[in-house]
Design a protein around this motif. Structure first.
Motif: not given
Length: 315
Positions: A100, A102-103, A106
């Motif tokens: 996802r 948001e997962d 980064k």
């Protein structure tokens, strides 16, 4: 009679009367000669509304892009390159690896973005827009890249310079610059994942990243690159050799943006293909794990995904 025609032409009219005015000018040479330049300009201005608005927008957009990239060639393409590499990695993480948004990792995305800024947006900018023109006669390249297609086909010097640039890219730039940088950054990411985990390998026993010797990363990366050199360059050439004919034929300030655009298209296609491959591989691993009690560590799975990501990243 002359005055009556002129009065007719000079009177305000709507777009429905345009044909009548043009017919009067065509049938009466005297009136046509009497119609001065301001009248013709007035007629053109009165009929600009018939030009499709979409065409005007496209023309304005292209003109603005040309102005931006011509005035700030390095900064504009560097920003584009950084965003391209970031988008590529996010695309691989979400579409190939199934994460996802948001997962996503980064840190890995940030490394890709940095690689895009420093190498593809920095080193390649110097190679393609500064070194190549000096090696293959800047005057010839500038003339060739700004000619229309028909003139290009008749420009033998320009065609020779085009072929020389493409061959130099495939024979020297890609094998000796791009792929070593590619493998070194990939190895650094692998090392960052392994350090402090205690996992078997080159870096698991190291306590922290500060204790990681750069020379060891470079050496290990080049050791992995050497046996794959021929196949990597061959795979790269299958796509980029024909693509470069376009990139090297357009104005210099659009050369790097075109390369970045081709790279994004290349990655998009690979992401779509590899999504199925990754899911199939995951299913096979789960079957082996069930049948043979084989436990794969998160580090193993991370390495698989990282390989997919870096395979998708090209140029």
């Amino acid at each position: 009679q002359e005055n009556s025609y002129i009065n007719c032409v000079r009177q305000p009219y709507t777009s429905g009367d345009t044909q009548s005015v043009m017919l009067a000018l065509h049938l009466t040479p005297l009136a046509a000669r009497a119609a001065s330049t301001p009248v013709r300009s007035w007629i053109r201005e009165s009929t600009t509304e018939v030009v499709p608005h979409r065409v005007l927008l496209q023309s304005d957009l292209l003109s603005q892009l040309n102005t931006v990239f011509a005035a700030n060639p390095f900064a504009a393409q560097n920003a584009l390159s950084s965003m391209k590499c970031l988008v590529c990695d996010v695309m691989v993480q979400t579409q190939v690896e199934g994460r996802r948004l948001e997962d996503i990792d980064k840190r890995r995305a940030a490394v890709f973005m940095t690689f895009g800024s420093l190498y593809t947006g920095g080193v390649q900018y110097l190679v393609y827009t500064k070194v190549f023109p000096r090696l293959f006669t800047e005057r010839v390249i500038a003339k060739f890249t700004n000619q229309p297609i028909k003139a290009k086909l008749r420009n033998k010097e320009g065609i020779k310079a085009l072929l020389k640039q493409n061959m130099t890219d495939m024979i020297f730039n890609q094998p000796l610059l791009y792929f070593p940088a590619f493998y070194i950054v990939k190895e650094a990411l692998t090392a960052a994942d392994e350090v402090g985990t205690g996992a078997p390998g080159h870096y698991g026993s190291l306590p922290s990243l500060s204790s990681l010797p750069v020379s060891r990363v470079v050496s290990n990366a080049l050791d992995k690159y050497r046996p794959n050199m021929v196949s990597d360059v061959a795979t790269m050439s299958m796509f980029w050799f024909p693509a470069n004919f376009i990139c090297y034929s357009i104005p210099i300030h659009f050369r790097l943006p075109a390369i970045h655009a081709f790279s994004l298209a290349w990655t998009s296609g690979l992401s779509a293909v590899k999504a199925g491959d990754f899911n199939t591989t995951t299913q096979n691993i789960n079957m082996q794990k069930t049948e043979g009690n084989h436990q794969r560590t998160p580090l193993d799975k991370g390495a698989d995904r990282l390989n997919l990501a870096w395979t998708s990243m090209s140029n």
